[in-house]
Motif scaffolding. Structure first.
Motif, PDB file in Angstrom:
ATOM      1  N   ALA A  19       7.833  22.826  14.848  1.00  0.00           N
ATOM      2  CA  ALA A  19       7.702  24.249  15.187  1.00  0.00           C
ATOM      3  C   ALA A  19       6.475  24.894  14.548  1.00  0.00           C
ATOM      4  CB  ALA A  19       8.957  25.015  14.774  1.00  0.00           C
ATOM      5  N   VAL A  20       5.965  24.312  13.476  1.00  0.00           N
ATOM      6  CA  VAL A  20       4.777  24.872  12.811  1.00  0.00           C
ATOM      7  C   VAL A  20       3.600  23.911  12.919  1.00  0.00           C
ATOM      8  CG1 VAL A  20       6.060  26.396  11.261  1.00  0.00           C
ATOM      9  CG2 VAL A  20       5.523  24.063  10.550  1.00  0.00           C
ATOM     10  N   ALA A  21       3.525  23.192  14.034  1.00  0.00           N
ATOM     11  CA  ALA A  21       2.466  22.199  14.218  1.00  0.00           C
ATOM     12  C   ALA A  21       1.077  22.824  14.136  1.00  0.00           C
ATOM     13  CB  ALA A  21       2.644  21.496  15.554  1.00  0.00           C
ATOM     14  N   ALA A  22       0.898  24.028  14.668  1.00  0.00           N
ATOM     15  CA  ALA A  22      -0.416  24.672  14.621  1.00  0.00           C
ATOM     16  C   ALA A  22      -0.816  24.962  13.167  1.00  0.00           C
ATOM     17  CB  ALA A  22      -0.414  25.952  15.440  1.00  0.00           C
ATOM     18  N   VAL A  23       0.137  25.412  12.362  1.00  0.00           N
ATOM     19  CA  VAL A  23      -0.131  25.670  10.952  1.00  0.00           C
ATOM     20  C   VAL A  23      -0.470  24.368  10.233  1.00  0.00           C
ATOM     21  CG1 VAL A  23       0.874  26.491   8.782  1.00  0.00           C
ATOM     22  CG2 VAL A  23       1.325  27.731  10.921  1.00  0.00           C
ATOM     23  N   ASP A  31      -4.015  23.337  11.041  1.00  0.00           N
ATOM     24  CA  ASP A  31      -4.966  24.124  10.245  1.00  0.00           C
ATOM     25  C   ASP A  31      -5.010  23.640   8.808  1.00  0.00           C
ATOM     26  OD1 ASP A  31      -5.695  25.662  12.407  1.00  0.00           O
ATOM     27  OD2 ASP A  31      -4.325  27.320  11.920  1.00  0.00           O
ATOM     28  N   LEU A  32      -3.856  23.331   8.234  1.00  0.00           N
ATOM     29  CA  LEU A  32      -3.790  22.838   6.866  1.00  0.00           C
ATOM     30  C   LEU A  32      -4.520  21.512   6.718  1.00  0.00           C
ATOM     31  CD1 LEU A  32      -2.619  23.171   3.998  1.00  0.00           C
ATOM     32  CD2 LEU A  32      -0.584  21.980   4.822  1.00  0.00           C
ATOM     33  N   SER A  33      -4.424  20.649   7.727  1.00  0.00           N
ATOM     34  CA  SER A  33      -5.084  19.342   7.660  1.00  0.00           C
ATOM     35  C   SER A  33      -6.596  19.458   7.701  1.00  0.00           C
ATOM     36  CB  SER A  33      -4.607  18.442   8.787  1.00  0.00           C
ATOM     37  OG  SER A  33      -5.185  18.831  10.039  1.00  0.00           O
ATOM     38  N   ARG A  34      -7.095  20.580   8.144  1.00  0.00           N
ATOM     39  CA  ARG A  34      -8.540  20.783   8.250  1.00  0.00           C
ATOM     40  C   ARG A  34      -9.157  21.372   6.990  1.00  0.00           C
ATOM     41  NH1 ARG A  34      -8.307  23.107  14.394  1.00  0.00           N
ATOM     42  NH2 ARG A  34      -8.202  21.078  15.392  1.00  0.00           N
ATOM     43  N   THR A  35      -8.320  21.683   6.004  1.00  0.00           N
ATOM     44  CA  THR A  35      -8.850  22.277   4.773  1.00  0.00           C
ATOM     45  C   THR A  35      -8.984  21.253   3.692  1.00  0.00           C
ATOM     46  OG1 THR A  35      -6.645  22.911   3.995  1.00  0.00           O
ATOM     47  CG2 THR A  35      -7.888  24.534   5.282  1.00  0.00           C
ATOM     48  N   LEU A  94       0.859  -1.174   0.000  1.00  0.00           N
ATOM     49  CA  LEU A  94       0.000   0.000   0.000  1.00  0.00           C
ATOM     50  C   LEU A  94       0.896   1.225   0.000  1.00  0.00           C
ATOM     51  CD1 LEU A  94      -2.843   1.311   0.386  1.00  0.00           C
ATOM     52  CD2 LEU A  94      -2.375   1.217   2.844  1.00  0.00           C
ATOM     53  N   GLN A  95       0.684   2.099  -0.960  1.00  0.00           N
ATOM     54  CA  GLN A  95       1.471   3.323  -1.038  1.00  0.00           C
ATOM     55  C   GLN A  95       0.607   4.486  -0.573  1.00  0.00           C
ATOM     56  OE1 GLN A  95       2.866   3.657  -5.044  1.00  0.00           O
ATOM     57  NE2 GLN A  95       4.124   1.842  -4.895  1.00  0.00           N
ATOM     58  N   VAL A  96       1.131   5.266   0.339  1.00  0.00           N
ATOM     59  CA  VAL A  96       0.416   6.409   0.890  1.00  0.00           C
ATOM     60  C   VAL A  96       1.107   7.675   0.423  1.00  0.00           C
ATOM     61  CG1 VAL A  96      -0.312   7.565   3.012  1.00  0.00           C
ATOM     62  CG2 VAL A  96      -0.247   5.061   2.906  1.00  0.00           C
ATOM     63  N   GLN A  97       0.339   8.558  -0.226  1.00  0.00           N
ATOM     64  CA  GLN A  97       0.899   9.827  -0.664  1.00  0.00           C
ATOM     65  C   GLN A  97       0.786  10.827   0.473  1.00  0.00           C
ATOM     66  OE1 GLN A  97      -1.165  10.858  -4.273  1.00  0.00           O
ATOM     67  NE2 GLN A  97       0.269   9.692  -5.497  1.00  0.00           N
ATOM     68  N   ILE A  98       1.889  11.482   0.795  1.00  0.00           N
ATOM     69  CA  ILE A  98       1.920  12.488   1.857  1.00  0.00           C
ATOM     70  C   ILE A  98       1.973  13.847   1.192  1.00  0.00           C
ATOM     71  CG2 ILE A  98       3.230  13.379   3.817  1.00  0.00           C
ATOM     72  CD1 ILE A  98       4.231  10.470   4.217  1.00  0.00           C
ATOM     73  N   SER A  99       0.986  14.685   1.499  1.00  0.00           N
ATOM     74  CA  SER A  99       0.905  15.973   0.815  1.00  0.00           C
ATOM     75  C   SER A  99       1.841  17.020   1.402  1.00  0.00           C
ATOM     76  CB  SER A  99      -0.530  16.503   0.821  1.00  0.00           C
ATOM     77  OG  SER A  99      -0.954  16.754   2.139  1.00  0.00           O
ATOM     78  N   HIS A 100       2.110  16.959   2.700  1.00  0.00           N
ATOM     79  CA  HIS A 100       2.964  17.960   3.342  1.00  0.00           C
ATOM     80  C   HIS A 100       3.748  17.324   4.485  1.00  0.00           C
ATOM     81  CE1 HIS A 100      -0.280  20.384   1.594  1.00  0.00           C
ATOM     82  NE2 HIS A 100       0.637  21.312   1.446  1.00  0.00           N
TER      83      HIS A 100
END
Length: 101
Positions: A90-94, A97-101, A79-85
């Motif tokens: 240090a930018v965990a909050a950002v 937020d990105l994961s919620r869009t 199984l291959q999983v594509q990771i978008s980001h």
């Protein structure tokens, strides 16, 4: 990923789809898998009526067993999983937020 001949939006070689985000990709997943029979979700608990498989890890609904089963496919490369980001901590909050869009 290479595209199927005559199409511009479907990658070649996709024979099943795993939804682990639950952010509304089920219709696109069904289209990509060319039907609901090869779509599995770990988190879209209300999508079973669309004909896809909803895996919750048993009666407890914890998802632990389902994730274990997925990892058993990822580790040997089945199984291959594509990771978008990938983001630094240090930018965990950002990233959240990105994961919620």
């Amino acid at each position: 990923m290479p595209r199927r001949p005559g199409t511009s939006d479907r990658p070649e070689g996709v024979n099943a789809v795993l939804d682990a985000s639950g952010r509304g990709e089920i219709p696109a997943s069904i289209d990509l898998a060319e039907g609901p029979g090869r779509v599995v979700t770990l988190v879209a608990f209300d999508a079973g009526n669309l004909g896809i498989q909803v895996r919750t890890g048993g009666a407890s609904g914890s998802g632990v067993q389902a994730l274990h089963d997925v990892l058993a496919l990822v580790e040997p490369g089945r199984l291959q999983v594509q990771i978008s980001h990938i983001n630094p901590l240090a930018v965990a909050a950002v990233a959240l937020d990105l994961s919620r869009t």
